[in-house]
Design a protein around this motif. Sequence first.
Motif, PDB file in Angstrom:
ATOM      1  N   ASP A 237     -11.314 -23.940  23.394  1.00  0.00           N
ATOM      2  CA  ASP A 237     -12.614 -23.569  22.848  1.00  0.00           C
ATOM      3  C   ASP A 237     -13.096 -24.548  21.779  1.00  0.00           C
ATOM      4  O   ASP A 237     -14.304 -24.740  21.605  1.00  0.00           O
ATOM      5  N   ALA A 238     -12.164 -25.157  21.060  1.00  0.00           N
ATOM      6  CA  ALA A 238     -12.552 -26.127  20.030  1.00  0.00           C
ATOM      7  C   ALA A 238     -13.117 -27.404  20.639  1.00  0.00           C
ATOM      8  O   ALA A 238     -13.838 -28.146  19.969  1.00  0.00           O
ATOM      9  N   ALA A 239     -12.777 -27.658  21.907  1.00  0.00           N
ATOM     10  CA  ALA A 239     -13.287 -28.840  22.629  1.00  0.00           C
ATOM     11  C   ALA A 239     -13.032 -30.100  21.798  1.00  0.00           C
ATOM     12  O   ALA A 239     -11.899 -30.374  21.434  1.00  0.00           O
ATOM     13  N   ASP A 240     -14.084 -30.852  21.471  1.00  0.00           N
ATOM     14  CA  ASP A 240     -13.904 -32.056  20.664  1.00  0.00           C
ATOM     15  C   ASP A 240     -14.346 -31.816  19.224  1.00  0.00           C
ATOM     16  O   ASP A 240     -14.786 -32.731  18.529  1.00  0.00           O
ATOM     17  N   GLY A 241     -14.224 -30.560  18.786  1.00  0.00           N
ATOM     18  CA  GLY A 241     -14.536 -30.208  17.409  1.00  0.00           C
ATOM     19  C   GLY A 241     -13.286 -30.187  16.542  1.00  0.00           C
ATOM     20  O   GLY A 241     -12.411 -31.049  16.659  1.00  0.00           O
ATOM     21  N   THR A 242     -13.181 -29.182  15.678  1.00  0.00           N
ATOM     22  CA  THR A 242     -12.083 -29.094  14.709  1.00  0.00           C
ATOM     23  C   THR A 242     -11.357 -27.770  14.853  1.00  0.00           C
ATOM     24  O   THR A 242     -11.980 -26.717  14.978  1.00  0.00           O
ATOM     25  N   LEU A 243     -10.024 -27.830  14.826  1.00  0.00           N
ATOM     26  CA  LEU A 243      -9.201 -26.627  14.823  1.00  0.00           C
ATOM     27  C   LEU A 243      -8.444 -26.583  13.502  1.00  0.00           C
ATOM     28  O   LEU A 243      -7.660 -27.475  13.186  1.00  0.00           O
ATOM     29  N   PHE A 244      -8.711 -25.540  12.708  1.00  0.00           N
ATOM     30  CA  PHE A 244      -8.079 -25.383  11.401  1.00  0.00           C
ATOM     31  C   PHE A 244      -6.949 -24.363  11.512  1.00  0.00           C
ATOM     32  O   PHE A 244      -7.175 -23.208  11.854  1.00  0.00           O
ATOM     33  N   LEU A 245      -5.733 -24.807  11.244  1.00  0.00           N
ATOM     34  CA  LEU A 245      -4.554 -23.946  11.299  1.00  0.00           C
ATOM     35  C   LEU A 245      -4.097 -23.641   9.870  1.00  0.00           C
ATOM     36  O   LEU A 245      -3.439 -24.465   9.227  1.00  0.00           O
ATOM     37  N   ASP A 246      -4.490 -22.479   9.389  1.00  0.00           N
ATOM     38  CA  ASP A 246      -4.129 -22.078   8.030  1.00  0.00           C
ATOM     39  C   ASP A 246      -2.723 -21.476   8.033  1.00  0.00           C
ATOM     40  O   ASP A 246      -2.266 -20.945   9.043  1.00  0.00           O
ATOM     41  N   GLU A 247      -2.048 -21.573   6.875  1.00  0.00           N
ATOM     42  CA  GLU A 247      -0.678 -21.059   6.735  1.00  0.00           C
ATOM     43  C   GLU A 247       0.215 -21.624   7.842  1.00  0.00           C
ATOM     44  O   GLU A 247       0.973 -20.893   8.501  1.00  0.00           O
ATOM     45  N   ILE A 248       0.159 -22.935   8.027  1.00  0.00           N
ATOM     46  CA  ILE A 248       0.895 -23.581   9.115  1.00  0.00           C
ATOM     47  C   ILE A 248       2.405 -23.394   8.964  1.00  0.00           C
ATOM     48  O   ILE A 248       3.152 -23.422   9.948  1.00  0.00           O
ATOM     49  N   GLY A 249       2.872 -23.154   7.733  1.00  0.00           N
ATOM     50  CA  GLY A 249       4.296 -22.945   7.511  1.00  0.00           C
ATOM     51  C   GLY A 249       4.832 -21.686   8.162  1.00  0.00           C
ATOM     52  O   GLY A 249       6.050 -21.510   8.287  1.00  0.00           O
ATOM     53  N   GLU A 250       3.932 -20.790   8.589  1.00  0.00           N
ATOM     54  CA  GLU A 250       4.348 -19.548   9.258  1.00  0.00           C
ATOM     55  C   GLU A 250       4.517 -19.719  10.767  1.00  0.00           C
ATOM     56  O   GLU A 250       4.926 -18.785  11.453  1.00  0.00           O
ATOM     57  N   LEU A 251       4.206 -20.891  11.298  1.00  0.00           N
ATOM     58  CA  LEU A 251       4.281 -21.111  12.738  1.00  0.00           C
ATOM     59  C   LEU A 251       5.731 -21.073  13.205  1.00  0.00           C
ATOM     60  O   LEU A 251       6.582 -21.785  12.655  1.00  0.00           O
ATOM     61  N   PRO A 252       6.066 -20.256  14.219  1.00  0.00           N
ATOM     62  CA  PRO A 252       7.445 -20.183  14.701  1.00  0.00           C
ATOM     63  C   PRO A 252       7.952 -21.540  15.188  1.00  0.00           C
ATOM     64  O   PRO A 252       7.174 -22.366  15.701  1.00  0.00           O
TER      65      PRO A 252
END
Length: 479
Positions: A237-252
């Motif tokens: 869905d972000a296509a060629d835009g921006t994807l913001f991943l907040d609290e990345i430290g929580e990613l498994p």
Amino acid sequence: MVEPSNKPSLLIVDDDPLITDSLSFALGGDFDVLLSDSRQHAISLLRQLDTAPQLALVDLGLPPVPHRPDEGFALIGDLLAHSPTMKILVLSGQNDAANARHARTIGAAEFVAKPCEPAKLKEMLHHALQFRAAEISIGSASDGTAMLGKSLAMQKLRNQISQYANSPFPALIEGESGSGKEIVAKTLCRLSSSSTKPFLALNCAAISPTLVEPTLFGYVKGAFTGAVTNKAGYFEDAADGTLFLDEIGELPLDLQAKLLRVLENGEYQRVGETQQRLSRARVIAATNRDLRQEVKKGTFRADLYHRLSVFTINVPPLRELDDDKMVLLEHFSKLYADQAKVAPFTFDDGATRLWREYRFPGNVRELRNIVIRLTTKYAGQRLSALDLDPELDSHSTPQPTQVATEFAIPTDPDELIEQAQKHLQRERSFSLDSLLKTWEQGYIEAAMKLTRGNVSQAAKLLGINRTTLYSRMESLQKQ
């Protein structure tokens, strides 16, 4: 079919069913009420919702330790990590001044002692909604007002944002809770050549670990129970835009490898399919953790950290922004006064001095909440230091590093007395117990770090036996 409600949503967390039932009945006419009886249940409930509640009423004394405020304090942090725009009111019987101050410092908009009249609660909740709307309008501002400040630290931050905005490479935003990392991410996007392209944000702490992969990458029909149709993920869905991943430290950890693959070559797959897809989205990540320490602990991949931190932006804490505290005070006091249609409050010299000296451990979020409370309580009035002091957490135990820097121990007795005299004259509210406990905690933590957590060796360093050290550590944890 149930029609969607236009009422604002309110989460109530309290382990007393009599209280939750009473509040639900009293407030249900004005709000869509969700009920929870524990921190874990509240987190699980939020993760099942498409949209987080706008408001929360939280008790501090929650299981498994209802006689202490620990779970309630932790839940405030969890809720704000899940939804930074949520307005949290603490409604608690554990209403001593220290608890009230700390709750506000970590992000609660207000502290209300039990019992409280439902009419008063309604009024406070509606006020919180008004101010929440004003904050959201700030966050979406396109004129740069979200990056207020004249300090060197803010100038450096704005320069970094300008330099990195147009790059297609990942960026990592580091900073303490409440410092404004999402605003930095949105400003990066707004100043880029992709400003008209999609900007999607995913809070990794606000979603169940089992749902992160299908949310990011999408899934095909039949991939898992409940997958009744094909669905695109955030990368698609972000296509060629921006994807913001907040609290990345929580990613498994298992998903960190898949995210790394996308960052390296753009390739990913929907859950349940073999077809390779290609992402052109720029990834911006944010964290309030020290990811370098997480790498050392083995909870975050080193290769992913290095890939994400092609550009690293450190958002400075408010205590390092000099007179920006006054700039923000002027801006928010006018904004919230306009929002509430009242005259703004002002400070006398004593209140101004106290404001400048305060360290704002909760950063800009704490500052905004203080301004909201002052606007509500003292509209159009001139405040003294005595008026302002109850709103600040200046009486909490200072960090050991702060005390050690400010109050080193002289070896000469006369010099010690002289320094102690200066310290007593300088402090507006001094507590010998707090000072001694702070020194004790600081030395215990230092000894544990030096011995890598070996209690026996730490006890030797401190000149006490191991059982005494255990006892003092346990005592400090209970305070």
